[in-house]
Design a protein around this motif. Structure first.
Motif, PDB file in Angstrom:
ATOM      1  N   UNK A  84       3.247  13.227   7.771  1.00 40.68           N
ATOM      2  CA  UNK A  84       3.933  12.662   6.620  1.00 40.68           C
ATOM      3  C   UNK A  84       5.436  12.544   6.807  1.00 40.68           C
ATOM      4  N   UNK A  85       5.947  12.883   8.008  1.00 39.97           N
ATOM      5  CA  UNK A  85       7.306  12.449   8.335  1.00 39.97           C
ATOM      6  C   UNK A  85       7.343  10.929   8.351  1.00 39.97           C
ATOM      7  N   UNK A  86       6.205  10.305   8.692  1.00 37.64           N
ATOM      8  CA  UNK A  86       6.112   8.841   8.688  1.00 37.64           C
ATOM      9  C   UNK A  86       6.234   8.268   7.277  1.00 37.64           C
ATOM     10  N   UNK A  87       5.870   9.062   6.269  1.00 40.34           N
ATOM     11  CA  UNK A  87       6.055   8.612   4.885  1.00 40.34           C
ATOM     12  C   UNK A  87       7.540   8.463   4.570  1.00 40.34           C
ATOM     13  N   UNK A  88       8.366   9.384   5.099  1.00 42.61           N
ATOM     14  CA  UNK A  88       9.818   9.237   4.923  1.00 42.61           C
ATOM     15  C   UNK A  88      10.296   7.911   5.502  1.00 42.61           C
ATOM     16  N   UNK A 130       2.370   8.519 -20.731  1.00 42.79           N
ATOM     17  CA  UNK A 130       2.684   9.944 -20.592  1.00 42.79           C
ATOM     18  C   UNK A 130       3.929  10.187 -19.747  1.00 42.79           C
ATOM     19  N   UNK A 131       4.543   9.111 -19.274  1.00 41.53           N
ATOM     20  CA  UNK A 131       5.783   9.246 -18.524  1.00 41.53           C
ATOM     21  C   UNK A 131       5.624   9.323 -17.022  1.00 41.53           C
ATOM     22  N   UNK A 132       4.412   9.148 -16.507  1.00 45.63           N
ATOM     23  CA  UNK A 132       4.188   9.174 -15.061  1.00 45.63           C
ATOM     24  C   UNK A 132       4.718   7.882 -14.455  1.00 45.63           C
ATOM     25  N   UNK A 133       5.460   8.006 -13.358  1.00 47.71           N
ATOM     26  CA  UNK A 133       6.065   6.836 -12.704  1.00 47.71           C
ATOM     27  C   UNK A 133       5.510   6.596 -11.311  1.00 47.71           C
ATOM     28  N   UNK A 134       4.803   7.575 -10.754  1.00 48.01           N
ATOM     29  CA  UNK A 134       4.253   7.458  -9.406  1.00 48.01           C
ATOM     30  C   UNK A 134       2.895   8.144  -9.349  1.00 48.01           C
ATOM     31  N   UNK A 135       2.000   7.599  -8.534  1.00 45.61           N
ATOM     32  CA  UNK A 135       0.729   8.252  -8.246  1.00 45.61           C
ATOM     33  C   UNK A 135       0.645   8.393  -6.727  1.00 45.61           C
ATOM     34  N   UNK A 136       0.701   9.637  -6.236  1.00 44.91           N
ATOM     35  CA  UNK A 136       0.680   9.910  -4.804  1.00 44.91           C
ATOM     36  C   UNK A 136      -0.766  10.023  -4.332  1.00 44.91           C
ATOM     37  N   UNK A 137      -1.077   9.424  -3.192  1.00 42.60           N
ATOM     38  CA  UNK A 137      -2.432   9.560  -2.690  1.00 42.60           C
ATOM     39  C   UNK A 137      -2.700   8.736  -1.447  1.00 42.60           C
ATOM     40  N   UNK A 151       2.198   5.613  -4.294  1.00 40.89           N
ATOM     41  CA  UNK A 151       2.912   6.160  -3.151  1.00 40.89           C
ATOM     42  C   UNK A 151       1.892   6.572  -2.105  1.00 40.89           C
ATOM     43  N   UNK A 152       1.869   5.816  -1.023  1.00 41.66           N
ATOM     44  CA  UNK A 152       0.894   6.050   0.038  1.00 41.66           C
ATOM     45  C   UNK A 152       1.398   7.132   0.983  1.00 41.66           C
ATOM     46  N   UNK A 153       0.691   8.254   1.032  1.00 41.93           N
ATOM     47  CA  UNK A 153       1.017   9.328   1.972  1.00 41.93           C
ATOM     48  C   UNK A 153      -0.028   9.334   3.079  1.00 41.93           C
ATOM     49  N   UNK A 154       0.181  10.189   4.081  1.00 38.58           N
ATOM     50  CA  UNK A 154      -0.744  10.228   5.210  1.00 38.58           C
ATOM     51  C   UNK A 154      -1.814  11.308   5.068  1.00 38.58           C
TER      52      UNK A 154
END
Length: 580
Positions: free
Chosen positions: A446-450, A17-24, A46-49
């Motif tokens: 989530x500044x740490x995600x940057x 379906x064209x998805x390139x990332x899964x955030x979670x 993509x690991x977020x906080x």
């Protein structure tokens, strides 16, 4: 070859379906899916906080690319954290697929540890929310979820128990074609005929444009020229319609400026193009109104309509323009252009007085500097609250820049998470988060995600140590401000401690250099600007009815505020007005 399990099949469908990332955020019930992603080069985890960040990031990515984006949360509290960002994505018509993993299927309904009912919880903020309770539902249920998200524009949620995710998937069948883009919609002949008749019969026509004019800029300009119509816009229409627009009369609404309000009230035919503008107190009730929208449920829900036209703005105008009679009388248009320029001349004075010496720094000055120094194709993400005001009045669209915010849902803390999603789509494109101190500190983790992904997002922090918009709301109600003051740290020092570039600005003369250095920095950067908490804003026209649900004030501490380079554009447009 081993047979696929449900998680692996789910991941394969996302890739197709064209998805390139899964955030979670990982969690036990998500483990089968995360492990399948680990073994799939075409899809990144993509690991977020915080899961709220995951949903905001996916929504921003979908708005930038126009394609499907995805996020995930583990069972119970994990997927519950997605809900605010999903509300925002859904109301922004961003195609997002959310995976809400679930407790073991055998325990559902028995008050098990972390039990919730995600298939029910997410129904209000999605077009589709269903539970996979049997492996045989794959892949059809996921296909259906994708079709809803892409085809209708918004969120779909798939709830998947962890034990089901680990079970063998049905034997692979023929791959079903997936919808990956939306069609154009042409109105019916009867509606086009009626619209042509109304335009030809009107002496003074005004166009009011929203985000539905995306991709229709040439047609709107051709239409406005043919019927000599002033063109106003809502906030979400700004990036699509304000640039290269010799008919521009500004923005109406609670953040408005210029002559858009007058243009919509002094015409005899108002045409709403692709806007679901929510503040009906700013719309006239004594002129004829036509609304053109691709979503029929939007038609007539904000104002009384004399004609409802179901169709894309671009396709509608392509049908109408060749058939309408060209108007030659510019008097109404020229009158509105002059009113617009005069209005901007008046309010800009508040911005120009001693701003280079004023301490704390005027936020208008900060927004103007960001607009001037940012790249021509920058993506701006904008926090809700006073940052919306500065973005609306100072960011200059040009057809290449993007401006994304929580403009329909109105959530705090959206700018930083949306910047994450925007930056992942293109690491080489400048992404600037215009953050308030309240919104930034709410999801500051989530500044740490940057830092973790070395995302070169530039956070410009409007630090007035207060919840400025809430203070306005209290002023409106005649209440003293209470609970709106923030005791803030040195955010630049926190950024440096996290491993990013951080600089604090307390005087205007420091601002330009700090922004230039941050924008040149290769990685994430934060510019903490101490701004004046008394720099507030009111729209050009207010009445008692406009107060409800938003902040308005006639207090003497309120400044009208400036309007950046829009004054220059208005002056330029006046050159088209014939002189007596």
């Amino acid at each position: 070859m081993a047979r696929q399990n449900v998680a692996e099949q789910f991941v394969d469908i996302l890739v197709r379906a064209g998805v390139r990332r899964l955030y979670g955020v990982v969690g036990d019930s998500l483990n089968p899916v995360v492990d399948a992603i680990r073994r799939t080069p075409a899809l990144d985890w993509i690991q977020v906080r915080h899961e709220e960040t995951a949903a905001f990031a996916a929504g921003a990515e979908a708005q930038i690319t126009g394609g499907l984006a995805a996020c995930a949360g583990s069972c119970g509290p994990g997927n519950l954290h997605l809900i605010n960002g999903l509300y925002d994505a859904h109301r922004s018509m961003a195609p997002v697929l959310a995976l809400a993993s679930h407790i073991p299927s055998s325990e559902i309904g028995l008050s098990y540890f972390q039990e919730t009912h995600p298939d029910q919880l997410f129904r209000e903020c999605s077009h589709y929310s269903e539970l996979i309770s049997n492996p045989k539902q794959m892949p059809r249920l996921v296909h259906t979820a994708i079709q809803h998200a892409v085809g209708r524009g918004g969120v779909s949620v798939v709830s998947l128990p962890g034990d089901i995710a680990s079970q063998p998937a049905p034997e692979k069948s023929a791959e079903t074609a997936l919808v990956t883009s939306r069609p154009t919609v042409r109105p019916g002949d009867a509606e086009i005929d009626a619209l042509v008749r109304m335009i030809d019969a009107a002496d003074r026509v005004t166009l009011f444009c929203g985000s539905g004019t995306a991709g229709a800029h040439p047609e709107v300009m051709q239409f406005a020229e043919r019927i000599k119509a002033p063109v106003g816009h809502a906030l979400r229409g700004k990036e699509w319609i304000q640039y290269d627009n010799p008919y521009d009369v500004g923005m109406s609404g609670l953040l408005g400026y210029g002559a858009a309000y007058e243009a919509t009230h002094e015409c005899d035919l108002l045409i709403l193009l692709g806007t679901d503008f929510p503040y009906n107190a700013f719309l006239p009730d004594d002129v004829k109104i036509v609304q053109v929208d691709v979503r029929p449920e939007h038609l007539g829900r904000r104002s009384r309509l004399d004609l409802a036209v179901w169709g894309d703005v671009r396709e509608t105008l392509r049908c109408v323009i060749p058939r309408i009679r060209a108007k030659t009388d510019r008097r109404f248009l020229d009158k509105m252009l002059k009113k617009h320029a005069d209005a901007l001349e008046g309010v800009v004075k508040a911005y120009t007085r001693k701003v280079e010496k004023h301490v704390p720094v005027h936020p208008e000055y900060v927004a103007s500097a960001v607009d001037e120094l940012a790249d021509d194709d920058a993506v701006f993400t904008v926090d809700t609250g006073m940052c919306n005001v500065w973005a609306a009045r100072y960011l200059s669209p040009n057809g290449r820049r993007r401006i994304i915010g929580s403009f329909s849902h109105g959530s705090m803390a959206n700018a930083l998470p949306q910047a994450i999603g925007a930056q992942f789509t293109d690491r080489n494109r400048q992404v600037v988060s215009l953050s308030g101190d309240g919104g930034f500190s709410m999801l500051m983790g989530d500044f740490l995600t940057l830092v973790q992904y070395d995302l070169p997002v530039k956070v410009v922090l409007f630090n007035n140590s207060s919840l400025g918009m809430v203070e306005l709301e209290m002023l409106v109600a005649g209440l003293p401000s209470y609970g709106t003051t923030n005791k803030n740290p040195d955010f630049a020092a926190i950024a440096r401690a996290a491993g990013a570039y951080g600089v604090r600005v307390e005087k205007p003369k420091q601002l330009a250099g700090a922004l230039k250095d941050a924008f040149r920095h290769k990685g994430p950067a934060l510019v903490d600007v101490v701004t004046d908490p008394n720099a507030l804003s009111i729209p050009p026209k207010i009445s008692a009815d406009m107060v409800t649900g938003f902040a308005l004030s006639a207090s003497k501490i309120v400044l009208d505020g400036g309007v950046g380079r829009m004054l220059q554009m208005a002056r330029s447009n006046l050159r088209n007005v014939p002189r007596p």
